[in-house]
Design a protein around this motif. Sequence first.
Motif, PDB file in Angstrom:
ATOM      1  N   TYR A  26       1.386   5.010  -3.684  1.00 45.27           N
ATOM      2  CA  TYR A  26       1.285   3.021  -3.942  1.00 45.27           C
ATOM      3  C   TYR A  26       2.595   2.864  -3.872  1.00 45.27           C
ATOM      4  N   VAL A  27       3.425   2.957  -4.409  1.00 44.97           N
ATOM      5  CA  VAL A  27       5.141   2.540  -5.037  1.00 44.97           C
ATOM      6  C   VAL A  27       5.260   2.707  -2.571  1.00 44.97           C
ATOM      7  N   TRP A  29       3.665   2.287  -0.855  1.00 45.38           N
ATOM      8  CA  TRP A  29       2.846   1.710   0.277  1.00 45.38           C
ATOM      9  C   TRP A  29       3.004  -0.380  -0.010  1.00 45.38           C
ATOM     10  N   ARG A  30       3.199  -0.037  -0.987  1.00 45.74           N
ATOM     11  CA  ARG A  30       3.831  -1.521  -1.394  1.00 45.74           C
ATOM     12  C   ARG A  30       5.327  -1.890  -1.249  1.00 45.74           C
ATOM     13  N   LEU A  31       5.862  -1.172  -1.073  1.00 52.51           N
ATOM     14  CA  LEU A  31       7.365  -1.674  -0.288  1.00 52.51           C
ATOM     15  C   LEU A  31       7.902  -1.037   1.327  1.00 52.51           C
ATOM     16  N   ARG A  32       5.911  -0.723   1.977  1.00 48.71           N
ATOM     17  CA  ARG A  32       6.600  -0.828   2.807  1.00 48.71           C
ATOM     18  C   ARG A  32       7.013  -1.796   4.548  1.00 48.71           C
ATOM     19  N   HIS A  33       7.249  -2.375   3.171  1.00 46.60           N
ATOM     20  CA  HIS A  33       7.252  -3.941   4.815  1.00 46.60           C
ATOM     21  C   HIS A  33       9.399  -4.119   4.449  1.00 46.60           C
TER      22      HIS A  33
END
Length: 68
Positions: A26-27, A29-33
């Motif tokens: 989840y982390v 995925w949230r910080l993928r950019h």
Amino acid sequence: MGVPSTQASNAIIYLTYGAFLIVGCYVAWRLRHQSKTEWLSSNRTQKGIPLAFNFIASGECIRTTHCA
């Protein structure tokens, strides 16, 4: 209080591993950019190389067998 059985111990361990895997995904995925440099210095105090030197100077590489 008694000692838990092997099956109960394994259940606790693997459920904890699963929870960490879900939270980590989840982390990520949230910080993928984020760019690489943003991720390495997300607290905006140090860049990656000085942070690595601090890790080495702290003696963590001496205490663990994972450092090269």
